[in-house]
Scaffold this motif. Structure first.
Motif, PDB file in Angstrom:
ATOM      1  N   LEU A 114       0.731  -1.115  -0.143  1.00  0.00           N
ATOM      2  CA  LEU A 114       0.088  -0.053  -0.024  1.00  0.00           C
ATOM      3  C   LEU A 114       0.878   1.213   0.028  1.00  0.00           C
ATOM      4  O   LEU A 114       0.512   2.245  -0.580  1.00  0.00           O
ATOM      5  N   ASP A 115       1.948   1.305   0.746  1.00  0.00           N
ATOM      6  CA  ASP A 115       3.001   2.334   0.749  1.00  0.00           C
ATOM      7  C   ASP A 115       3.403   2.287  -0.673  1.00  0.00           C
ATOM      8  O   ASP A 115       3.696   3.646  -1.142  1.00  0.00           O
ATOM      9  N   GLU A 116       3.988   1.494  -1.464  1.00  0.00           N
ATOM     10  CA  GLU A 116       4.294   1.309  -2.590  1.00  0.00           C
ATOM     11  C   GLU A 116       3.547   1.984  -3.706  1.00  0.00           C
ATOM     12  O   GLU A 116       3.702   3.012  -4.521  1.00  0.00           O
ATOM     13  N   MET A 117       2.189   1.621  -3.680  1.00  0.00           N
ATOM     14  CA  MET A 117       1.004   2.245  -4.369  1.00  0.00           C
ATOM     15  C   MET A 117       0.719   3.720  -4.092  1.00  0.00           C
ATOM     16  O   MET A 117       0.731   4.655  -5.017  1.00  0.00           O
ATOM     17  N   GLN A 118       1.051   4.016  -2.958  1.00  0.00           N
ATOM     18  CA  GLN A 118       0.542   5.638  -2.518  1.00  0.00           C
ATOM     19  C   GLN A 118       1.790   6.467  -2.863  1.00  0.00           C
ATOM     20  O   GLN A 118       1.671   7.452  -3.601  1.00  0.00           O
ATOM     21  N   GLU A 119       3.021   5.813  -3.036  1.00  0.00           N
ATOM     22  CA  GLU A 119       4.159   6.521  -3.597  1.00  0.00           C
ATOM     23  C   GLU A 119       4.110   6.531  -5.021  1.00  0.00           C
ATOM     24  O   GLU A 119       4.531   7.585  -5.765  1.00  0.00           O
ATOM     25  N   ALA A 120       3.678   5.721  -5.722  1.00  0.00           N
ATOM     26  CA  ALA A 120       3.208   5.490  -7.151  1.00  0.00           C
ATOM     27  C   ALA A 120       2.281   6.778  -7.416  1.00  0.00           C
ATOM     28  O   ALA A 120       2.467   7.358  -8.698  1.00  0.00           O
ATOM     29  N   PHE A 121       1.344   6.919  -6.565  1.00  0.00           N
ATOM     30  CA  PHE A 121       0.527   8.020  -6.827  1.00  0.00           C
ATOM     31  C   PHE A 121       1.157   9.230  -7.020  1.00  0.00           C
ATOM     32  O   PHE A 121       0.707  10.191  -7.838  1.00  0.00           O
ATOM     33  N   LYS A 122       1.797   9.467  -5.936  1.00  0.00           N
ATOM     34  CA  LYS A 122       2.692  10.938  -5.951  1.00  0.00           C
ATOM     35  C   LYS A 122       3.530  11.102  -7.142  1.00  0.00           C
ATOM     36  O   LYS A 122       3.628  12.268  -7.467  1.00  0.00           O
ATOM     37  N   GLN A 123       4.179  10.042  -7.638  1.00  0.00           N
ATOM     38  CA  GLN A 123       5.112  10.117  -8.702  1.00  0.00           C
ATOM     39  C   GLN A 123       4.076   9.938 -10.121  1.00  0.00           C
ATOM     40  O   GLN A 123       4.827  10.050 -11.088  1.00  0.00           O
ATOM     41  N   ASN A 124       2.992   9.799  -9.997  1.00  0.00           N
ATOM     42  CA  ASN A 124       2.212   9.523 -11.117  1.00  0.00           C
ATOM     43  C   ASN A 124       2.630   8.406 -12.149  1.00  0.00           C
ATOM     44  O   ASN A 124       2.660   8.372 -13.325  1.00  0.00           O
ATOM     45  N   ASN A 125       3.043   7.356 -11.335  1.00  0.00           N
ATOM     46  CA  ASN A 125       3.736   6.182 -11.915  1.00  0.00           C
ATOM     47  C   ASN A 125       2.682   5.256 -12.314  1.00  0.00           C
ATOM     48  O   ASN A 125       2.340   4.410 -11.475  1.00  0.00           O
ATOM     49  N   VAL A 126       1.772   5.096 -13.431  1.00  0.00           N
ATOM     50  CA  VAL A 126       0.581   4.382 -13.567  1.00  0.00           C
ATOM     51  C   VAL A 126       0.975   2.895 -13.547  1.00  0.00           C
ATOM     52  O   VAL A 126       0.403   1.846 -13.164  1.00  0.00           O
ATOM     53  N   ASP A 127       2.225   2.528 -14.190  1.00  0.00           N
ATOM     54  CA  ASP A 127       2.670   1.049 -14.345  1.00  0.00           C
ATOM     55  C   ASP A 127       2.885   0.464 -13.018  1.00  0.00           C
ATOM     56  O   ASP A 127       2.548  -0.862 -12.737  1.00  0.00           O
ATOM     57  N   GLN A 128       3.516   1.181 -12.068  1.00  0.00           N
ATOM     58  CA  GLN A 128       3.659   0.808 -10.765  1.00  0.00           C
ATOM     59  C   GLN A 128       2.415   0.319 -10.028  1.00  0.00           C
ATOM     60  O   GLN A 128       2.216  -0.624  -9.199  1.00  0.00           O
ATOM     61  N   ILE A 129       1.496   1.307 -10.460  1.00  0.00           N
ATOM     62  CA  ILE A 129       0.116   1.075  -9.687  1.00  0.00           C
ATOM     63  C   ILE A 129      -0.514   0.075 -10.126  1.00  0.00           C
ATOM     64  O   ILE A 129      -1.095  -0.712  -9.415  1.00  0.00           O
ATOM     65  N   ARG A 130      -0.571  -0.396 -11.443  1.00  0.00           N
ATOM     66  CA  ARG A 130      -1.175  -1.623 -11.782  1.00  0.00           C
ATOM     67  C   ARG A 130      -0.376  -2.793 -11.379  1.00  0.00           C
ATOM     68  O   ARG A 130      -1.115  -3.531 -11.136  1.00  0.00           O
ATOM     69  N   HIS A 131       1.007  -2.651 -11.322  1.00  0.00           N
ATOM     70  CA  HIS A 131       1.824  -3.826 -10.812  1.00  0.00           C
ATOM     71  C   HIS A 131       1.457  -4.213  -9.498  1.00  0.00           C
ATOM     72  O   HIS A 131       1.124  -5.345  -9.238  1.00  0.00           O
ATOM     73  N   THR A 132       1.283  -3.151  -8.579  1.00  0.00           N
ATOM     74  CA  THR A 132       1.189  -3.541  -7.014  1.00  0.00           C
ATOM     75  C   THR A 132      -0.204  -3.873  -7.006  1.00  0.00           C
ATOM     76  O   THR A 132      -0.638  -4.815  -6.180  1.00  0.00           O
ATOM     77  N   ALA A 133      -1.341  -3.323  -7.864  1.00  0.00           N
ATOM     78  CA  ALA A 133      -2.563  -3.899  -7.537  1.00  0.00           C
ATOM     79  C   ALA A 133      -2.831  -5.143  -8.131  1.00  0.00           C
ATOM     80  O   ALA A 133      -3.396  -6.134  -7.397  1.00  0.00           O
ATOM     81  N   HIS A 134      -2.126  -5.704  -9.215  1.00  0.00           N
ATOM     82  CA  HIS A 134      -2.011  -6.894  -9.328  1.00  0.00           C
ATOM     83  C   HIS A 134      -1.477  -8.070  -8.412  1.00  0.00           C
ATOM     84  O   HIS A 134      -2.241  -8.812  -8.326  1.00  0.00           O
ATOM     85  N   THR A 135      -0.491  -7.497  -7.799  1.00  0.00           N
ATOM     86  CA  THR A 135      -0.013  -8.392  -6.924  1.00  0.00           C
ATOM     87  C   THR A 135      -0.832  -8.436  -5.380  1.00  0.00           C
ATOM     88  O   THR A 135      -1.169  -9.574  -5.065  1.00  0.00           O
ATOM     89  N   LEU A 136      -1.501  -7.308  -5.131  1.00  0.00           N
ATOM     90  CA  LEU A 136      -2.281  -7.390  -3.959  1.00  0.00           C
ATOM     91  C   LEU A 136      -3.507  -8.053  -4.366  1.00  0.00           C
ATOM     92  O   LEU A 136      -4.380  -8.746  -3.293  1.00  0.00           O
ATOM     93  N   LYS A 137      -4.226  -8.228  -5.463  1.00  0.00           N
ATOM     94  CA  LYS A 137      -5.485  -8.823  -5.876  1.00  0.00           C
ATOM     95  C   LYS A 137      -5.111 -10.421  -5.933  1.00  0.00           C
ATOM     96  O   LYS A 137      -6.067 -11.009  -5.452  1.00  0.00           O
TER      97      LYS A 137
END
Length: 581
Positions: A500-523
């Motif tokens: 969740l911290d990684e996803m929060q950081e990805a939002f701050k950096q506007n890194n869509v690829d990282q958001i998708r990757h982290t969401a996939h792992t959590l899913k």
């Protein structure tokens, strides 16, 4: 036969020495005697033959002849006896008849050999292969028909129970390189593994296991490799079918498990590249060995970040796990308190329990058992009924009055298996009342049964209703295994906040690829717990793209984070309810 020949040579040398001395003596003592006559006189003196004298002996020559008879006649008789024994023994060995004494001597001379326990169809095939490979081995069997076949083949063998320590010792297990347990009964193979590991901790143990649910238990008992002939045969047939059909996208290896691990492979038959991490998660693999390319080359430097191209095959390894028989398998070491005033029995049972993968605390009196139970908090307690001071009934009764021992399995054992013993044991609160014998196998079986009976049952009443996850889905995925439940909770509580911290950081950096990757792992983790609401939000985040509305994406992220936090809180509460924190 080698032993007879070894004795024959010194005797032959002594006879030759006597003949030489005799010939020389006649030449020195008698005048005018030739070498031929001197040798002839020496031979007739030391053999039981009666020929005429070729030379008239003097007084000194006659005394010398008497001395020669006493020295040489015994040597000649010994030589003739040993030579006859050599001929007879050679004939007996030619038809496979060897005395037990010679067999024991033959086995004692073996070093770095293999011990085959059982001589059925599988054992016979193994012995044939060992002969082809010119590897020394000893067969242990109690079957008379098998014993006759072994004698015909001329194999080194021990007639006795393969599960007995005495038979294994007679087969030279202290100096053996490996033990192969291929009896028809899985329980016998388990006890062979247990005994062999105790007698020779460094030995290689290969055991046959027909029941997949017993495989982990045999490994825990000390086996290095467990092989299922039926499973291997089925896998080989399935492999041949897939090869003929041309579809091998998910090919399980036919190798036996080693140290509880087995190899699996996955071929990418799609047109797109696949993430190695996704493939490993799909097969519950714990590591990757490498990737085999289309041209057959193999790349061992493979990580979870690697890609599996179209047509390539990923080779992985995973732990052997049989969810259908979880209740018969202990996935971690247990601490057992063993209280008995007989020191020899304590030592025997403790050694067997340690070899089975448990930690053992020993007590010699009832008072000592109480003290150790309160300080060490064992997971199971075995009490002898008759002990000095407090007896087993009293210790059990006192422990049951304390809240922390309310659910700890307690086993009482006694040499007198009477109705009175069982009644008093149940009244004292004992889980089981068993007969006390020197056979550690009976105690081990009772302990495994007690542990199985105390597996935690996951039900809604105990856990409490929750909307954060679906208990029925969790039960279907996990089964009634408290250890796996504990591990899953720990993994979820540890990994989810970090992701969740990684996803929060990805939002701050506007890194869509990282958001998708982290969401996939959590899913994937959310799916195991049946957290459908959070899983649906993770799927939305996984599909996010560059053109996705930023505000909508932020709202979805906030909802997802809230759902995950609710799940973590619910899991903490469940762990307290089920596992006591």
């Amino acid at each position: 036969m080698k032993e007879s020949a070894r004795y024959l040579l010194p005797i032959l040398f002594f006879v030759a020495l006597v003949l030489s001395v005799g010939t020389s003596g006649f030449l020195l003592l008698e005048d005018g005697i030739s070498v031929h006559d001197a040798f002839y006189m020496a031979v007739t003196a030391i053999t039981p033959t009666q020929f005429h004298e070729v030379h008239k002996l003097s007084i000194g020559g006659r005394y010398f002849t008497v001395a020669l008879v006493f020295c040489g006649f015994g040597a000649v008789v010994a030589f003739a006896t040993q030579f006859a024994r050599l001929i007879v023994q050679s004939e007996l060995e030619g038809v496979g008849i060897i005395t037990q004494k010679q067999m024991r001597r033959r086995i004692r001379q073996m070093k770095n050999h293999y011990i085959v326990c059982g001589f059925g169809e599988i054992g016979g095939a193994i012995c044939g292969e060992l002969v082809q490979q010119q590897l020394p081995f000893v067969v242990i069997t109690a079957d008379s028909d098998s014993g006759a076949a072994i004698e015909r083949e001329g194999f080194a063998s021990v007639k006795g129970n393969p599960t007995a320590d005495a038979s294994l010792k007679q087969a030279g297990i202290e100096h053996a390189k490996g033990v192969i347990a291929v009896l028809a009964d899985d329980a016998d193979n388990l006890f062979i593994s247990l005994a062999a590991r105790e007698l020779n901790p460094k030995i290689l143990i290969i055991a046959r296991g027909e029941d997949s649910g017993v495989e982990d238990r045999i490994l825990r008992a000390g086996a290095d490799i467990v092989v299922s002939p039926m499973k291997l045969g089925g896998q080989q047939i399935a492999t041949l079918i897939r090869q003929q059909d041309g579809s091998s996208s998910d090919l399980q290896s036919s190798n036996a498990s080693v140290k509880g691990l087995e190899l699996i492979s996955h071929k990418n038959d799609t047109d797109n590249s696949l993430d190695v991490a996704d493939v490993m998660a799909q097969h519950h693999a714990i590591g990757a060995c490498g990737i085999e390319s289309i041209n057959g080359s193999f790349t061992a430097e493979t990580t979870t970040e690697s890609k599996l191209a179209a047509g390539e095959t990923l080779v992985m390894y995973k732990r052997v796990k049989h969810p259908t028989d979880i209740t018969t398998t202990a996935s971690k070491r247990r601490t057992i308190l063993l209280a008995d005033d007989h020191r020899a029995l304590r030592l025997l049972f403790s050694r067997k329990l340690v070899a089975a993968g448990h930690d053992v605390i020993q007590a010699a009196t009832g008072e000592q058992a109480l003290e150790l139970a309160r300080s060490q908090q064992p997971e199971l307690i075995v009490l002898d009924v008759n002990m000095p001071g407090l007896d087993g009934y009293q210790v059990c009764q006192e422990l049951r009055q304390e809240s922390k021992f309310k659910t700890v399995p307690i086993i009482l054992y006694s040499a007198d298996e009477t109705k009175e013993f069982i009644r008093r044991g149940k009244d004292a609160g004992a889980e089981m009342c068993i007969r006390k014998t020197s056979k550690s196998s009976e105690l081990l079986a009772s302990i495994e049964k007690a542990f199985s009976a105390h597996q935690v049952t996951f039900d809604s009443q105990k856990v409490g209703a929750t909307e954060a996850f679906n208990l029925d889905v969790l039960k279907e995925n996990v089964g009634d295994d408290p250890d796996l439940w504990d591990e899953l909770i720990d993994a979820m509580l540890e990994e989810t906040p970090r992701l969740l911290d990684e996803m929060q950081e990805a939002f701050k950096q506007n890194n869509v690829d990282q958001i998708r990757h982290t969401a996939h792992t959590l899913k994937g983790s959310l799916e195991i717990f049946g957290a459908s609401s959070a899983q649906e939000l993770a799927a939305r985040l996984e599909l996010a793209g560059e053109a996705t509305d930023r505000q909508e994406l932020a709202d979805t992220h906030d909802k997802f984070k809230s759902q995950c936090e609710n799940l973590l809180n619910a899991l903490k509460e469940c762990r307290v309810a089920l596992c006591g924190g």
